[in-house]
Enzyme design. Sequence first.
Site, PDB file in Angstrom:
ATOM      1  N   CYS B 101      39.930  30.519  47.930  1.00  0.00           N
ATOM      2  CA  CYS B 101      39.864  30.639  46.476  1.00  0.00           C
ATOM      3  C   CYS B 101      40.734  31.803  46.020  1.00  0.00           C
ATOM      4  CB  CYS B 101      38.397  30.757  46.058  1.00  0.00           C
ATOM      5  SG  CYS B 101      38.086  30.629  44.287  1.00  0.00           S
ATOM      6  N   ALA B 102      40.161  32.815  45.362  1.00  0.00           N
ATOM      7  CA  ALA B 102      40.962  33.967  44.946  1.00  0.00           C
ATOM      8  C   ALA B 102      41.114  35.002  46.051  1.00  0.00           C
ATOM      9  CB  ALA B 102      40.335  34.630  43.720  1.00  0.00           C
TER      10      ALA B 102
END
Lengths: 179, 179
Positions: B101-102
């Site tokens: 994800c991030a």
Amino acid sequence: MRALVLLADGFEEIEAVTIIDVLRRAGVAVVTAALTSRSVRGSHAITLEADASLDAVSNEDFDAVVLPGGMPGSKHLRDDARVRALVRRAAESGKLVGAICAAPIVLEAAGLLAGKRATAYPGSELPSARYVEASVVTDGALVTSRGVGTALEFALALVERLAGAETAARLRAAMLVEA
Amino acid sequence: MRALVLLADGFEEIEAVTIIDVLRRAGVAVVTAALTSRSVRGSHAITLEADASLDAVSNEDFDAVVLPGGMPGSKHLRDDARVRALVRRAAESGKLVGAICAAPIVLEAAGLLAGKRATAYPGSELPSARYVEASVVTDGALVTSRGVGTALEFALALVERLAGAETAARLRAAMLVEA
């Protein structure tokens, strides 16, 4: 919209967290309630802090009651008379009742599955239901699903019922879930 | 095999729990470590009790270090010099380093992505990487992935590296994850 998610020791963590997380993303106010101690340990030794105890919220109104699976969590839910009464009352008043993995055995024990289309984790005993092998099965206010691999589809089906198809489609895109 | 999963306030709960749960199903000893307080609150208000504090385990040996995404959790991981040093040391000694994800922004800030193939949640800034839009991207000891919808595939890719393809295939079947 408000949803109650019940947590018993031995719950399946991915299923529980997927339900809570996705419903909250949809703007549904989710309350997690523990059968005994507020600190609940899943079947893979992940401990969650529940928002409330079951006794503290059992007289509140919810638009949905949702049961994550896992073992022995699902048996603990099934064997608790408060849980059986709560899901029965929810179903009888037309509220959404969801169960995934082994947790449909709770609906069976509560007498909610007679003649109803339902699914569950392979091997789960649902003698009164019309068993369907699909990721998510809906029959009236009952929504059932099969396991960890179907948890996102289950949660999105609940979102569709509680917050609409557009919200479900928006979340599906934001979470990069393939259609 | 031992894996360290780092938890900062604002972590994405589905991603974190999927990693921990699936690795434990594979027999990997997973230790969750919190940056500050042992009680860590995710980006959807789910609180997990971490197994340890980062300082208590930062000198232990792990076969893998894995970073769940979510905001602001990923920024908290990136901005913590202990985390950057830990993932750098892991990568330099050939340990598996995973981020979803991030969280690949942490690998970027640690200087690990120069010229490497990597992926992340859309919009994440990875200027030094060769960005690939795929569910899971592996380059040497680095494994990256995109978000909630790819978390199971990410966890199974880590299992394949740490416990072998047969274990990954067995878990895929047991969890009803479509291939």
